[in-house]
Design a protein around this motif. Structure first.
Motif, PDB file in Angstrom:
ATOM      1  N   MET A  33       0.852  -1.177   0.000  1.00  0.00           N
ATOM      2  CA  MET A  33       0.000   0.000   0.000  1.00  0.00           C
ATOM      3  C   MET A  33       0.897   1.239   0.000  1.00  0.00           C
ATOM      4  O   MET A  33       1.864   1.315   0.755  1.00  0.00           O
ATOM      5  N   LYS A  34       0.562   2.202  -0.818  1.00  0.00           N
ATOM      6  CA  LYS A  34       1.347   3.432  -0.916  1.00  0.00           C
ATOM      7  C   LYS A  34       1.136   4.301   0.318  1.00  0.00           C
ATOM      8  O   LYS A  34       0.091   4.250   0.966  1.00  0.00           O
ATOM      9  N   LYS A  35       2.134   5.118   0.596  1.00  0.00           N
ATOM     10  CA  LYS A  35       2.080   5.995   1.770  1.00  0.00           C
ATOM     11  C   LYS A  35       0.910   6.979   1.665  1.00  0.00           C
ATOM     12  O   LYS A  35       0.260   7.281   2.662  1.00  0.00           O
ATOM     13  N   VAL A  38      -4.499   8.697   3.654  1.00  0.00           N
ATOM     14  CA  VAL A  38      -5.936   8.919   3.422  1.00  0.00           C
ATOM     15  C   VAL A  38      -6.753   8.063   4.394  1.00  0.00           C
ATOM     16  O   VAL A  38      -7.723   8.543   4.999  1.00  0.00           O
ATOM     17  N   ILE A  39      -6.355   6.812   4.563  1.00  0.00           N
ATOM     18  CA  ILE A  39      -7.073   5.909   5.474  1.00  0.00           C
ATOM     19  C   ILE A  39      -6.939   6.390   6.913  1.00  0.00           C
ATOM     20  O   ILE A  39      -7.916   6.396   7.670  1.00  0.00           O
ATOM     21  N   ILE A  40      -5.744   6.820   7.310  1.00  0.00           N
ATOM     22  CA  ILE A  40      -5.524   7.328   8.673  1.00  0.00           C
ATOM     23  C   ILE A  40      -6.410   8.535   8.919  1.00  0.00           C
ATOM     24  O   ILE A  40      -7.046   8.651   9.967  1.00  0.00           O
ATOM     25  N   LYS A  41      -6.493   9.435   7.948  1.00  0.00           N
ATOM     26  CA  LYS A  41      -7.343  10.627   8.107  1.00  0.00           C
ATOM     27  C   LYS A  41      -8.812  10.232   8.205  1.00  0.00           C
ATOM     28  O   LYS A  41      -9.559  10.782   9.016  1.00  0.00           O
ATOM     29  N   LYS A  42      -9.222   9.257   7.407  1.00  0.00           N
ATOM     30  CA  LYS A  42     -10.614   8.800   7.441  1.00  0.00           C
ATOM     31  C   LYS A  42     -10.948   8.199   8.806  1.00  0.00           C
ATOM     32  O   LYS A  42     -11.999   8.481   9.387  1.00  0.00           O
ATOM     33  N   LYS A  92      -6.629  -1.834  10.123  1.00  0.00           N
ATOM     34  CA  LYS A  92      -5.313  -2.359  10.466  1.00  0.00           C
ATOM     35  C   LYS A  92      -4.877  -1.678  11.753  1.00  0.00           C
ATOM     36  O   LYS A  92      -5.097  -0.473  11.945  1.00  0.00           O
ATOM     37  N   ASN A  93      -4.266  -2.439  12.630  1.00  0.00           N
ATOM     38  CA  ASN A  93      -3.885  -1.913  13.940  1.00  0.00           C
ATOM     39  C   ASN A  93      -2.939  -0.727  13.853  1.00  0.00           C
ATOM     40  O   ASN A  93      -3.105   0.260  14.578  1.00  0.00           O
ATOM     41  N   THR A  94      -1.957  -0.795  12.975  1.00  0.00           N
ATOM     42  CA  THR A  94      -0.994   0.311  12.885  1.00  0.00           C
ATOM     43  C   THR A  94      -1.661   1.578  12.371  1.00  0.00           C
ATOM     44  O   THR A  94      -1.346   2.683  12.842  1.00  0.00           O
ATOM     45  N   LEU A  95      -2.580   1.440  11.440  1.00  0.00           N
ATOM     46  CA  LEU A  95      -3.278   2.617  10.922  1.00  0.00           C
ATOM     47  C   LEU A  95      -4.194   3.220  11.983  1.00  0.00           C
ATOM     48  O   LEU A  95      -4.283   4.445  12.111  1.00  0.00           O
TER      49      LEU A  95
END
Length: 170
Positions: free
Chosen positions: A1-3, A8-12, A54-57
């Motif tokens: 997965m690209k950074k 985008v997922i982290i912000k969501k 995902k846990n890290t996200l």
């Protein structure tokens, strides 16, 4: 997965956490597709948003927020699904409903600015009342004495009216 995709997922995830007052961390790894669909339907009926992350996200999303969510970090192992709700006890009731199947498995929760880690708090979370339920109970308690007084005055007035009517007829 690209950074960029991860950001985008982290912000969501962070925006979703900000949008809800309460969230529960669960494990739904053992569910098959049919049971997962049933759980999603049940969540939708009760205005609970279910998100598998995902846990890290999730950890990075929580770290990007203003609050301190460090107590939840040890729970971010294995599969994690988040149940978001503005009603504090709705996800707990749903988890408790399926308790015999241990699906979804309760990991922890952030409810009304407090952390609840482990199964021992599930019963407490089920019994938490929402803000609207508490306001309704307070209003009912405040109205109760007034209703009793009005009822007593009305029944007394009817009795007094009956006595006066009887006396006037004699």
């Amino acid at each position: 997965m690209k950074k960029e995709d991860k950001n985008v997922i982290i912000k969501k995830i962070a925006d979703t956490v900000k949008g809800y007052e309460n969230f529960y961390l669960t494990d739904i790894a053992t569910l098959d597709a049919a049971k997962t669909n049933n759980l999603r339907r049940e969540c939708h009926k009760q205005d609970i948003k279910l998100m598998v992350v995902k846990n890290t996200l999730l950890r990075k999303a929580l770290e990007s927020l203003d609050g301190n969510y460090e107590e939840l970090y040890p729970l971010l192992k294995g599969n994690t699904a988040i149940m978001f709700s503005n009603v504090p006890n709705a996800p707990a009731k749903l988890i408790d409903k399926y308790k015999s199947e241990k699906i979804p498995a309760f990991k922890g929760a952030y409810v009304q600015e407090s952390f609840f880690i482990g199964d021992k708090y599930l019963k407490d979370l089920v019994s938490i009342k929402s803000k609207t339920e508490l306001i309704g109970e307070i209003i009912a308690l405040l109205q109760s004495p007034a209703r009793n007084v009005i009822s007593a005055l009305q029944s007394g007035g009817n009795t007094l009216h009956g006595i006066l009517k009887t006396l006037s007829e004699k």
